[in-house]
Enzyme design. Structure first.
Site, PDB file in Angstrom:
ATOM      1  CD  GLU A   1      30.745  20.101 -20.165  1.00 49.63           C
ATOM      2  OE1 GLU A   1      30.852  21.085 -19.399  1.00 49.63           O
ATOM      3  OE2 GLU A   1      31.032  20.135 -21.367  1.00 49.63           O
ATOM      4  CG  ASP A   2      34.112  17.717 -16.860  1.00 48.12           C
ATOM      5  OD1 ASP A   2      33.615  17.705 -18.005  1.00 48.12           O
ATOM      6  OD2 ASP A   2      34.833  18.642 -16.429  1.00 48.12           O
TER       7      ASP A   2
END
Ligand code: MN
Length: 731
Positions: free
Chosen positions: A87-88
């Site tokens: 996600e990051d």
């Protein structure tokens, strides 16, 4: 607090420290992979900061550390390190799969998906939230466990985000993650999360509690030490070895007690809890006996979760007693293994990878999990077992408003109805599960939304005892049936006595006047008037013997022929009314009519009742009794002289014709597919009428033969399940 597991935020976690901890319980782990995960996450998150200003990497490290404290497997720990990289950090799942393995990649993908779920508030739809989580959990349980560890650390460091965000995250945690941790039996995580939620949702209460608990700390520590000493001494007298710990309960449980009872902290009595850890189950009960003989137990507070474990596998004995200083204390007694299961829930299996000692049948499920836990190759299968195992424990179903209810595995809509309210149970006629009508004996599955259909005229019957699975429902049904039986016995008894006395030209009223009645009670037939009738009605007391005791009837001459003739007549009469009254059910009659054997009975054509429908009888001049459904508009309930109580004869088996109207989309072959599903249910079709309707719809009326209401409901619901079918109704 005596959670052995400390989930505090750790500012510095070196790879060496992490490896040391894993080695502590899993020496043969793949440390090369662990190292790769540590380095991979560190590199991926380099330069990123958390709201606290710390390096972002400290977050995945803490998440992995929590998973290690719960003694999870290597895939979960690795996934803990990597849970935010997709996600990051623009890392792809394919990369993770190549670098680590498929399981790790799948867990991280699962976590990324969960982070994208927009959770609604509790009021909106708790059910929907839960369903989403259950779906996520269904793929791999470890997704949820890693998520819980992630949430734990975020809650631990929540002070660094805005107050608004604090409240939002804390509420979501309380609504979704706390119940999940509870369901998985991970009590250490559950109670920690609850306390953190309290801290951010009701800081004023949390800090006041913390202060109060801290204030009396010195006194309490002494008290705890003394109490442990007293218990220890008593146990030693009987040679029971126990490890005893005492502590104040966690804040949230004190808070719950305060709000539930509407009292202040000082009024919450049982703030202290003691835990006795003994070597085996026998010693648990021995220790309980010693505790109860040393301290006065509070009635109704003893719970045996060893014999009947909670659905999440939790086992322990619980009791509350008056402690040495006249203070209520809660005592939990369990074995070491039970204690581990209580703290770490589904994760507990890892601790016992060396194998459980023999003879712990109650921990079978943990043992079974172990079998699947031996190699990493079959961990997917392992999770399947865990999943099934959780299902065996119980089912989650939803009310139409979205509230979650937990029921025993195998529970039916009837159990659900009684779980809501006794009256809802008593008047339950059926249920809709996920919008479709089902039989009462339908087995509920997790995720079902259940709506109870009820009718004021419905009341519990004996066959409900075969349908209800929960002890709550069964005891309520039994209590009702007993009450009804007693009431019927009383009425019958009163009737018998009155009519038997009439044979002698006497009556209850007159024997009450001349003192004979008192004599009946006094000679020990029954403690009071009501019980006298009940005993006569149930056949416990023979009316002949009772009458023989009454001086006003034999008038001093027990040999008189008229007297004996009357006595025989009264006896015959009573016999006819008692035992036979109950068994007046004639195998040839579908319906039992109150107090009548040979009466002509027919079903009303207007409402066409079938077994299971609530019914009434209607006396028709010259034609016997017509049976209508209680709801039938043709019955004038006010016409008391003509309405008579009737009931379905449970011994009678018959086939009853009913019309079912089916509206479908007009597709070729639809008639035959409907016929097929009806026949597949073992139901015979007498005739079928088809009609084309506008809008390319078809309308059919099937005349089918069913044996009772539940068979009809079952038939209707299988027809409904056909894709082309628009609606099904009883015509
Ligand atoms: Mn995270």
């Amino acid at each position: 607090m005596y959670n052995r597991l400390d989930f505090s935020h750790e500012r510095e976690l070196s790879y060496e420290e992490i490896e040391r901890r894993v080695r502590g319980y899993f020496p043969e782990a793949d440390f090369a992979m662990l190292r790769r995960a540590f380095d991979f996450a560190q590199k991926a998150h380099s330069g990123q900061k958390r709201s606290s200003g710390e390096d972002y990497f400290i977050h995945p490290c803490n998440v992995a550390a929590t998973l290690i404290k719960l003694r999870l497997d290597m895939d979960s720990i690795i996934a803990g390190f990597l849970h935010d990289v997709v996600e990051d950090c623009d890392v792809t799942p394919e990369e993770l799969e190549k670098e680590f393995n498929t399981n790790v990649a799948q867990i991280v993908v699962g976590l990324t998906k969960i982070s994208k779920i927009k959770f609604k508030t509790k009021e909106e739809s708790q059910a929907e939230n839960f369903r989403k989580m259950v779906v996520a959990m269904a793929k791999d349980l470890r997704v949820i466990i890693v998520k819980l560890a992630d949430r734990m650390h975020n809650m631990r460091t929540l002070q660094y985000v805005s107050e608004e965000k604090q409240r939002k995250i804390a509420q979501e945690t309380l609504d979704i993650y706390v119940p999940l941790a509870s369901r998985l039996g991970i009590n250490s995580v559950k109670s920690e999360l609850e306390d953190l939620c309290l801290r951010f949702l009701h800081p004023e209460i949390y800090y006041r509690l913390a202060e109060k608990v801290a204030m009396k700390k010195g006194d309490r520590d002494t008290y705890i030490r003394d109490t442990i000493g007293v218990i220890q001494d008593r146990l030693l007298e009987y040679a029971v070895k126990a490890e005893i710990k005492g502590r104040p309960k966690h804040f949230y449980s004190i808070y719950k007690k305060m709000t539930a009872r509407g009292v202040d902290f000082d009024q919450v009595q049982d703030v202290l809890a003691f835990r006795l850890i003994v070597p085996n189950i026998t010693e648990c009960y021995k220790a309980l006996g010693i505790v109860h003989s040393s301290f006065k137990p509070i009635p109704g507070r003893f719970k045996d979760y060893i014999a009947i474990p909670k659905v999440n596998g939790y086992q322990s004995l619980h009791t509350t007693v008056i402690g040495p200083k006249a203070e209520r204390i809660e005592i939990q007694i369990r074995t070491n293994e039970m204690d581990d299961v209580a703290e770490t829930g589904v994760a507990a299996h890892w601790k016992y990878k060396e194998g459980l000692a023999a003879g712990k049948a109650k921990l079978d499920w943990v043992q079974e999990l172990l079998e699947f836990n031996k190699s990493t190759e079959n961990s997917y299968e392992f999770m399947n077992v865990v999943k099934n195992d959780l299902d065996i424990g119980g089912v989650f179903v939803f009310t139409p408003k979205g509230d979650v209810r937990e029921l025993r595995y195998g529970a039916t809509p009837l159990d659900f109805a009684y779980a809501i309210h006794t009256d809802v149970g008593h008047h339950c006629v059926g249920a809709k599960v996920n919008g479709r009508i089902v039989q009462l004996k339908y087995t509920l599955k997790s995720g079902d939304t259940v709506e109870i259909l009820s009718s004021k005229n419905q009341n519990p019957t004996k066959d409900w005892l075969n349908i209800a699975k929960s002890s709550r429902a069964r005891s309520k049904i039994k209590a009702y049936l007993m009450k009804i039986e007693r009431e019927q016995d009383r009425e019958t008894g009163l009737d018998i006595l009155e009519k038997a006395l009439r044979v002698f030209g006497s009556s209850i009223k007159s024997i009450k006047k001349n003192g004979d009645f008192e004599e009946l009670i006094n000679t020990g037939s029954a403690p009071n008037e009501e019980d006298l009738y009940v005993n006569i009605g149930s056949g416990k007391l023979q009316v002949k013997e009772l009458l023989a005791r009454l001086p006003s009837l034999h008038k001093g001459n027990k040999e008189a022929p008229e007297y004996n003739e009357s006595l025989t007549k009264a006896d015959e009469y009573s016999k006819k009314l008692t035992g036979e009254v109950r068994r007046r059910a004639n195998k040839d009659n579908a319906v039992i009519v109150d107090g009548m054997d040979d009466v002509m009975v027919r079903m009303a054509r207007c409402c066409n009742p079938i077994p299971g429908d609530p019914i009434v009888g209607y006396i028709t001049r010259g034609r016997g009794i017509t049976v209508h459904t209680s709801e039938c508009t043709r019955v004038d309930a006010g016409d008391i002289g003509r309405v008579i109580r009737v009931e379905w004869n449970p011994d009678f088996s018959f086939k009853h014709p009913v019309n079912i109207r089916v509206v479908t989309h007009d597709k070729p072959g639809i008639l035959s597919s409907i016929s097929k599903v009806i026949n597949a249910n073992g139901v015979n079709i007498r005739s079928a009428l088809a009609k084309s309707m506008p809008d390319r719809k078809g309308s059919f009326v099937f005349e089918v033969e069913v044996k009772d209401y539940s068979e009809l409901v079952k038939t209707i619901s299988t027809i409904e399940s056909l894709e082309e079918v628009i609606s099904v109704s009883r015509a």
